[in-house]
Design a protein around this motif. Structure first.
Motif, PDB file in Angstrom:
ATOM      1  N   UNK A  30      33.149  49.056  80.575  1.00  0.00           N
ATOM      2  CA  UNK A  30      32.604  49.997  81.558  1.00  0.00           C
ATOM      3  C   UNK A  30      32.185  51.308  80.894  1.00  0.00           C
ATOM      4  N   UNK A  31      33.009  51.809  79.978  1.00  0.00           N
ATOM      5  CA  UNK A  31      32.691  53.048  79.270  1.00  0.00           C
ATOM      6  C   UNK A  31      31.474  52.852  78.363  1.00  0.00           C
ATOM      7  N   UNK A  32      31.431  51.726  77.653  1.00  0.00           N
ATOM      8  CA  UNK A  32      30.323  51.464  76.742  1.00  0.00           C
ATOM      9  C   UNK A  32      29.015  51.283  77.492  1.00  0.00           C
ATOM     10  N   UNK A  33      29.062  50.631  78.657  1.00  0.00           N
ATOM     11  CA  UNK A  33      27.851  50.453  79.451  1.00  0.00           C
ATOM     12  C   UNK A  33      27.261  51.808  79.848  1.00  0.00           C
ATOM     13  N   UNK A  34      28.131  52.746  80.206  1.00  0.00           N
ATOM     14  CA  UNK A  34      27.676  54.085  80.562  1.00  0.00           C
ATOM     15  C   UNK A  34      27.099  54.815  79.358  1.00  0.00           C
ATOM     16  N   UNK A  35      27.744  54.676  78.204  1.00  0.00           N
ATOM     17  CA  UNK A  35      27.279  55.348  76.994  1.00  0.00           C
ATOM     18  C   UNK A  35      25.941  54.794  76.505  1.00  0.00           C
ATOM     19  N   UNK A  36      25.747  53.490  76.623  1.00  0.00           N
ATOM     20  CA  UNK A  36      24.545  52.841  76.109  1.00  0.00           C
ATOM     21  C   UNK A  36      23.430  52.757  77.140  1.00  0.00           C
ATOM     22  N   UNK A  37      23.731  53.086  78.392  1.00  0.00           N
ATOM     23  CA  UNK A  37      22.708  53.076  79.438  1.00  0.00           C
ATOM     24  C   UNK A  37      22.266  51.688  79.853  1.00  0.00           C
ATOM     25  N   UNK A  38      23.190  50.724  79.835  1.00  0.00           N
ATOM     26  CA  UNK A  38      22.886  49.361  80.266  1.00  0.00           C
ATOM     27  C   UNK A  38      23.982  48.896  81.218  1.00  0.00           C
ATOM     28  N   UNK A  39      23.798  47.700  81.797  1.00  0.00           N
ATOM     29  CA  UNK A  39      24.820  47.152  82.685  1.00  0.00           C
ATOM     30  C   UNK A  39      25.953  46.562  81.854  1.00  0.00           C
ATOM     31  N   UNK A  40      27.025  46.162  82.523  1.00  0.00           N
ATOM     32  CA  UNK A  40      28.176  45.612  81.812  1.00  0.00           C
ATOM     33  C   UNK A  40      27.893  44.230  81.246  1.00  0.00           C
ATOM     34  N   UNK A  41      26.938  43.495  81.826  1.00  0.00           N
ATOM     35  CA  UNK A  41      26.680  42.126  81.384  1.00  0.00           C
ATOM     36  C   UNK A  41      26.249  42.056  79.914  1.00  0.00           C
ATOM     37  N   UNK A  42      25.211  42.799  79.469  1.00  0.00           N
ATOM     38  CA  UNK A  42      24.857  42.731  78.039  1.00  0.00           C
ATOM     39  C   UNK A  42      25.934  43.314  77.129  1.00  0.00           C
ATOM     40  N   UNK A  43      26.707  44.281  77.640  1.00  0.00           N
ATOM     41  CA  UNK A  43      27.803  44.838  76.842  1.00  0.00           C
ATOM     42  C   UNK A  43      28.866  43.774  76.610  1.00  0.00           C
ATOM     43  N   UNK A  44      29.220  43.044  77.657  1.00  0.00           N
ATOM     44  CA  UNK A  44      30.214  41.980  77.510  1.00  0.00           C
ATOM     45  C   UNK A  44      29.736  40.908  76.530  1.00  0.00           C
ATOM     46  N   UNK A  45      28.438  40.570  76.592  1.00  0.00           N
ATOM     47  CA  UNK A  45      27.888  39.589  75.657  1.00  0.00           C
ATOM     48  C   UNK A  45      27.937  40.115  74.227  1.00  0.00           C
ATOM     49  N   UNK A  46      27.636  41.411  74.052  1.00  0.00           N
ATOM     50  CA  UNK A  46      27.665  42.023  72.722  1.00  0.00           C
ATOM     51  C   UNK A  46      29.085  42.054  72.165  1.00  0.00           C
TER      52      UNK A  46
END
Length: 293
Positions: A30-46
């Motif tokens: 959730x924190x990374x999604x906010x920092x990177x400006x994307x949704x949680x879905x691509x962050x979880x995949x990354x």
């Protein structure tokens, strides 16, 4: 992985290194999604992809944790940045920079030239449109927009920045955010100390863009900030290639630090003067460097 997931992997590793996280640091989606400006879905995949590569450790109950200190991610980052770009997107970039694509193109012509399907081409053209270097024509087809891909274009962009960026620092509404100022200063000090030796062209360009765009944002003039963001979008494609051929510049980070220190001390006139000198020096360096697509 999708192009968005691939970009998120690169940006996530860049974020980890810029923040200099220690081994064992907990990476929250959730924190990374906010920092990177994307949704949680691509962050979880990354995160899952980095866990497969051994960069992260995954605990089903607690989440993802960094296996080693951020400073030791150099080799992993180089592999990720160098090998994960969309091949079709890269082909269009290379052809455009080599001036082997006309300004106005039809999808049918591009499909034949690139030997790809309409669906694949449409996906990549949509990405390029979002990045700001192509637009759909009112009648039929697409039109590529100007890139900063020649000596003349470089000089024009720097003359524009010389008019824009010192003025941003002298804006009557200029206010630096203390937390952002501290973060910018920490990042530039890291680059000047040793980061410039190990950071990739991708990292160095993004850190440089972040510095200049943050100062423009502090002007609280939407047109100054939007103009600089647009300019950076046009610079990105060719800058990555040119940076790979140049020796890293510690001096650039030192100049950034001097400007930030003036801002912290409320010396905005001096900061504007340093910014003008900084851009003039960069312009001279561009003139001495032979641009090669």
């Amino acid at each position: 992985m999708t192009p968005l997931q691939q970009r998120t992997v690169r940006e996530l590793v860049l974020h980890i290194r810029q923040e200099r996280y220690p081994a064992g640091h907990h990476l929250k989606a959730s924190f990374l999604a906010e920092q990177l400006g994307v949704s949680r879905s691509p962050v979880n995949a990354a995160l899952a992809h980095l866990a497969e590569l051994g960069v992260l450790e995954h605990d089903r109950n607690r989440g993802f944790f960094l296996r080693c200190p951020a400073d030791e991610l150099d080799s992993a980052l180089v592999a990720l940045v160098g090998g994960s770009e969309d091949p079709l997107y890269q082909r269009i970039v290379d052809l455009r920079l080599a001036r082997q694509l006309p300004d106005k193109v039809l999808e049918s012509d591009l499909m034949r030239l690139l030997d790809t399907s309409r669906a694949n081409l449409g996906r990549v053209l949509s990405r390029i449109q979002e990045e700001g270097w192509i637009e759909r024509r009112a009648g039929q087809g697409w039109e590529f927009l100007s890139l900063i891909d020649s000596r003349q274009a470089y000089e024009e962009s720097y003359y524009y920045r010389l008019a824009l960026e010192p003025a941003a620092l002298l804006s009557p509404d200029f206010r630096a955010d203390p937390a952002e100022l501290a973060e910018c200063l920490r990042q530039q000090e890291f680059i000047a100390e040793s980061g410039y030796l190990s950071m990739t062209p991708f990292e160095l360009f993004e850190a440089n863009s972040h510095f200049h765009e943050t100062l423009a944002l502090w002007s609280h003039n939407r047109f100054i900030h939007q103009s600089l963001v647009r300019l950076d979008q046009l610079r990105r494609l060719v800058e990555y290639r040119q940076a790979a051929r140049r020796a890293p510049r510690r001096e650039q980070a030192l100049e950034h630090i001097a400007i930030l220190q003036c801002i912290a001390g409320g010396e905005l006139v001096e900061a504007a003067a340093l910014m003008r000198r900084h851009l003039n020096q960069a312009l001279r360096a561009k003139r001495e460097f032979r641009l090669e697509p």
